[in-house]
Design a protein around this motif. Structure first.
Motif: not given
Lengths: 317, 431
Positions: B284, A138-141, A243-244, A148, A232-238, B256
């Motif tokens: 998210l 799961r992607p996470q925040r 993207t990584w 901020d 900076k881009y807090p929605s982390l892809n799994q 995002n």
């Protein structure tokens, strides 16, 4: 004007992240003459370890204490440094005298191993004790550990604290590395090994130790980049998301553009790539942002294959 | 001279083209040629459990899609088996992970059909993947039901392929109509994923319907799934100050996008499609997604008994509120079992005919009738993100199928003024 300044700042922020990752590629290449394809995954781990640390230590939600960010950043750097050491020790050192292609393929194997174990579901025993590891699919925040806040406004551009810290921390680390490589005895040993490992060994330098150290430093920088990118881009892809891989690839391009094996080149290359990508996206077309980056690579390889700073400085690391 | 030069160069030019052929052909090429939709296969075993195949993204970028669907399928199979199975036989599901990759989807379906000899296939969520898998299923003459691929092209592959969800032509209409009628937003910017057939198709459908009903597309911007920085696109969107922004992408990117849009000071609500549907969306995007709307296949707040029973059994079994994908996986499996019961035999041809003639099947996501194009004709719901939960807002029915009809006599044709259809929407506020 507003747009120009905004893009400039984003370009520097993104570029300094690329630079931090590119340093790991370039240092390993400088010493071992091989591309560590698993390096992009260390960057991914840096982000996910930061997230896991923050979640485990209870920094998610609410205003985190002031020490949260440095604690998570240093923790992530330490763990990834340890990982870099382990990977070199277990996967690359046994192949020290093997043909370079073997090491290269091993690096791809390590990369796939990290990505795919990273997306396993958390082990139940650990999860019950509040530690979600591995990371799952799961992607996470990422919790906002850096406040901020808007620092100030110049001609309509809001200068965010996050961006300033990303740039500040990245440059501080690059400065530290500069000092390490060019101002310490260990750095001199690194440069000597890079220049000629056999002669360096004859002069009494412990080559294996220097190589281990190089991997640790590269991984630590990549982990820092992972933490900053997650803020900076807090929605982390799994962990296995493309993207990584793409970000790692762009950092690799930065290393090549700057002159692979050259520390200052990697920093310059990273910033240049960041600028090219963001300005291209802002002023030409965002659809083609990756195209600008890789076109730049082609142009550099055609015109100046050794990279921008490839021959200008003789020091290699 | 030039001719001979060309002749000499021709083989050289042809070489790279030849090398590209397998790439262009995609997954269809990996399967040996079987009779097109022909009278399928060898005689199917008459005893023992009936094997159903499933392929989905259990890992990879959109893993929650595959996992939710698989939960739905599992629950349905358990219920069917507890009730005595189909034709006196138990059902069994064999699932392969395609990691969200097109080439893996084709391989997974080939394996299911040739190695495991499944009688039917359930999958995929992402339209690009359903198309890859669907071509293989069609070639072998094995029926495939896609639970939730909404791109129109999926079922056009052939008579073996059907689906239990609505298609994007309708979904585009639903979002456009909701924006115009309920939000009074007629100037809408679009930000879509150029790498997904689903996103591109839905964008086009939405834009067409919006313009047909009198709205305007403020600007169209594109990204590639997995991008992290959307500042260039969002700045361009902000410059047009639209009433709303339509983002027909997957939830993994919406996080995002929403965060950066709010940072740039954009306050217009975001609109989305069923690709947003995941419990992770709220995690998210956090506060940034509050107040935004998306269209979906069902709402877990729907008060129909079928929905509430499903939600509570699912929660008891998996410890989570089922999303739309879980509900569709469940419906696809139940519908397949129903068709198996009606089919004279389990051969591909008979089974496909039974699936395609399904009428008024009572599903969790609505009453499902498979139309001549093998799509499910049913209503969509609009939900709004509130307090981290998708809350039910309204139901929108297909054109000309509004129930209890104040506007029945004048069922609005395509391009008819939006006012004509407005009462139907309000009349259907209770699902």
């Amino acid at each position: 004007m507003t747009r120009l300044l905004q893009t400039l700042m984003d370009g520097v922020a993104v570029g300094s992240l690329y630079a931090l990752i590119a340093l790991g590629y370039t240092m390993v290449y400088g010493i071992l003459k091989f591309i560590n394809f698993a390096h992009g995954d260390v960057f991914m781990l840096g982000a996910w370890v930061s997230f896991t640390l923050a979640a485990t230590l209870g920094f998610a939600g609410g205003a985190p204490p002031w020490f949260a960010a440095p604690l998570v950043l240093l923790g992530s750097m330490a763990l990834c440094g340890l990982l870099g050491f382990t990977v070199e020790r277990l996967a690359y050192r046994p192949l020290r005298n093997a043909p370079r292609i073997n090491v290269l393929i091993t690096a791809i194997g390590v990369s796939l191993f990290i990505e795919n174990t990273g997306q396993l579901e958390p082990i139940g025993w650990l999860a019950e004790r509040g530690l979600a590891f591995p990371f799952g699919t799961r992607p996470q925040r990422m919790p906002a550990l850096l406040p901020d806040a808007t620092l100030f406004e110049v001609v309509g551009v809001q200068v965010k604290l996050v961006d300033v810290l990303v740039i500040g921390i990245a440059f501080a680390l690059m400065g530290l590395l500069q000092w390490l490589v060019f101002g310490t005895k260990l750095g001199r040993a690194m440069r000597a090994v890079s220049h000629d490992p056999k002669t360096a060994a004859l002069m009494g330098i412990d080559v294996d130790r220097v190589i281990s150290f190089t991997f640790v430093v590269g991984s630590v920088l990549a982990a820092a980049a992972g933490f900053l990118a997650a803020e900076k881009y807090p929605s982390l892809n799994q962990p296995a998301h493309s993207t990584w891989i793409l970000l790692g690839l762009k950092a690799f391009v930065a290393a090549v553009v700057g002159g692979i094996g050259n520390v200052r080149g990697a920093m310059a290359g990273g910033l240049l790539i960041g600028m090219v990508e963001l300005f291209g996206a802002a002023y030409l077309s965002p659809q083609l942002r990756d195209v600008y980056v890789f076109s730049l690579l082609i142009v550099v390889l055609l015109v100046k294959p050794e990279g921008l700073l490839g021959k200008a400085t003789v020091e290699k690391v | 001279m030039p001719t001979s030069l060309l002749r000499r160069a021709a083989p050289l030019l042809a070489l790279p083209l030849l090398a590209m052929l397998p790439l262009l052909g995609g997954c269809g090429d990996t399967a040996p040629t079987a009779p097109q939709g022909g009278p399928a296969t060898e005689p199917v075993a008459q005893t023992g459990p009936i094997l159903i195949g499933e392929y989905g993204s259990l890992t990879g970028s959109e893993a929650t899609f595959g996992q939710s669907t698989h939960n739905g399928v599992t629950l349905a199979i358990e219920e069917i088996n507890a009730a005595g199975g189909v034709k006196g036989r138990q059902l069994e599901v064999k699932v392969y992970d395609d990691q969200g990759k097109t080439q893996e989807a084709g391989t997974a379906v080939t394996r299911l059909i040739t190695d495991d000899k499944v009688v039917a296939v359930i999958g995929e969520v992402a339209s690009s993947l359903s198309m890859a898998g669907g071509r293989v299923a069609q070639q072998y003459g094995v029926p495939m039901i896609s639970p939730s691929s909404t791109n129109a092209q999926v079922t056009r592959i052939g008579d073996m392929i059907s689906r239990v969800c609505f298609i994007d032509g309708f979904q585009g209409y639903v979002v456009a109509k909701f924006a115009l009628d309920d939000l009074k937003a007629d100037d809408i910017a679009i930000l879509y994923d150029q790498g997904q057939a689903y996103s591109k198709g839905l964008k086009e459908d939405f834009a067409r319907e919006l313009v047909a009903m009198g709205g305007r597309v403020a600007t169209e911007q594109a990204y590639t799934g997995g991008d992290q920085d959307f500042s260039a696109q969002l700045t361009a969107i902000r410059d047009t100050s639209p009433d709303a922004i339509f983002v027909p992408g997957y939830y993994t990117d919406v996080g995002n996008i929403a965060i950066q849009a709010r940072k740039l000071g954009i306050t217009a609500p975001l609109l989305g499609g069923d690709g947003w549907d995941s419990a992770q969306l709220a995690t998210l995007a956090g506060d940034a997604i509050e107040g935004s709307y998306y269209s979906n296949h069902y709402s877990h707040e729907d008060t129909r008994p079928a929905v509430q029973t499903f939600v509570s059994t699912y929660q008891a079994r998996f410890g989570a509120v089922p999303d739309g994908l879980a509900a569709l996986g469940y419906d696809a499996t139940k519908l397949l079992a129903d068709a198996m019961g009606r089919a004279p035999s389990l051969s591909g041809k008979d089974l496909a005919a039974a699936i395609n003639s399904t009428t008024d099947f009572p599903g969790v996501t609505g009453t499902i009738t498979i139309d001549p194009e093998r799509n499910a004709r049913k209503a969509a719901v609009i939900v709004q993100m509130k307090g981290g939960q998708p809350r039910y807002v309204t139901t929108i029915h297909p054109k000309g199928a509004e129930p209890a009809a104040p506007a029945e006599g004048a069922a609005p044709a395509e391009g008819a003024p939006a006012e004509g259809a407005a009462p139907a929407t309000e009349g259907a506020a209770t699902p």
